[in-house]
Design a protein around this motif. Structure first.
Motif: not given
Length: 327
Positions: A48, A140-141, A217-218, A325-326
């Motif tokens: 996310c 930010t990942p 996965r993001w 999960c932004r």
């Protein structure tokens, strides 16, 4: 998954004793084996401000009018014939009348132009335009370690599952290479999407299954939801096609779409069945997008996959572990 072979129940996973022909031993073991997670790991053809507004109150100009004071009027003298006012009654106070003005006070003389400052006749200036809103800063990942902590915990799985590593032996030929590539991209291969981050884990109840794999996965932006939509569109038309391995082994694989799963922001799931000469492997694959994250959950067994209700329950649990999960 077509990349995993389940050991044959006749040999218990043992190879032929020394002295046998290697090619013959490998071929006979493979044909007698039940390639379970082979379907799953091959199955992947794809993880996310507002702005301030300017002050809209137009400034107003206050104007004051000033004029020269009018000259005091001269008191009017009473004429000789004017009656004498009556004397007030004793004990009653009567104010003395002031001078009476019989003519209007003259205004200032001139040509009609006022002598004081004239009020401004210009319209007020327009309010300044509102400032544009600032561009939102990209999220930010997360790191791979952070995604790893968001994976399903082993103690949250059905009894008997333990962590394992699944081998990868994808077929080298297929009647629908586009379908195999999409399945491998989802389940088997690491993502190559720009900016994406990935973590994964696999579990098994025994050497012959059932097997469970979760890929998390993001993606930046809205790519996670796009991955679900693309996979659903492409895999829904795959149907049944052949698979072949370098040693001559073959199988027939069928993708049966099951539609949305009602999980997360968007979801889709399907049954994937691989029929070998010696065994059948069945998998339920669930895709779930939660904000910027994609969950790929693969649950398979032989000859049948675990119950779909159990698999969907695990997918819901996985989605519930992604509150931040932004995108």
């Amino acid at each position: 998954m077509t990349s995993y072979r389940i050991p044959s129940p006749d040999t218990g996973g043992r190879t032929e004793p020394p002295g046998g022909t290697p090619n013959r031993a490998r071929r006979s073991a493979r044909r007698a084996a039940v390639p379970a997670l082979a379907t799953l790991l091959l199955v992947a053809a794809i993880g996310c401000g507002g702005g301030g507004e300017g002050d809209d109150r137009a400034g107003k100009v206050r104007t004051t009018e000033s004029a020269e004071p009018a000259p005091e009027p001269s008191p009017v003298r009473p004429s000789a014939t004017a009656p004498t006012p009556a004397s007030p009654s004793p004990g009653t106070a009567s104010p003395s009348p002031g001078p009476t003005n019989t003519t209007a006070s003259p205004g200032p003389t001139g040509t009609g132009t006022p002598t004081g400052p004239s009020p401004s006749t210009a319209p007020p200036p327009p309010p300044p335009p509102p400032s544009p809103p600032p561009s939102p800063s990209p999220a930010t990942p997360p790191t791979a370690a952070q995604l790893g902590r968001a994976l399903l915990p082993t103690d949250g799985l059905p009894a008997g599952y333990i962590r394992t590593t699944l081998p990868s032996h994808p077929p080298n030929r297929a009647g629908r290479p586009d379908c195999v590539q999409r399945l491998n991209a989802l389940e088997l291969h690491r993502t190559t999407h720009p900016g994406a981050v990935e973590s994964r884990a696999a579990w098994a109840q025994s050497r012959s299954g059932p097997f469970l794999q979760q890929v998390l996965r993001w993606y930046p932006g809205r790519a996670a939801s796009a991955q679900v939509g693309t996979a659903a569109r492409e895999l829904s038309g795959c149907g049944t096609y052949t698979l072949s391995w370098p040693d001559g082994d073959t199988a027939r694989q069928t993708v049966t779409p099951l539609g949305g799963a009602g999980i997360g922001d968007t979801s889709w799931h399907a049954t994937i069945t691989v029929r070998y000469a010696a065994a059948t492997v069945e998998e339920t694959m669930v895709l779930v997008a939660v904000r910027g994250c994609l969950i790929v959950l693969s649950h398979l067994g032989s000859p049948d996959a675990p119950s779909r209700a159990q698999t969907l329950g695990l997918a819901r649990s996985a989605a519930g572990r992604l509150p931040s999960c932004r995108t």
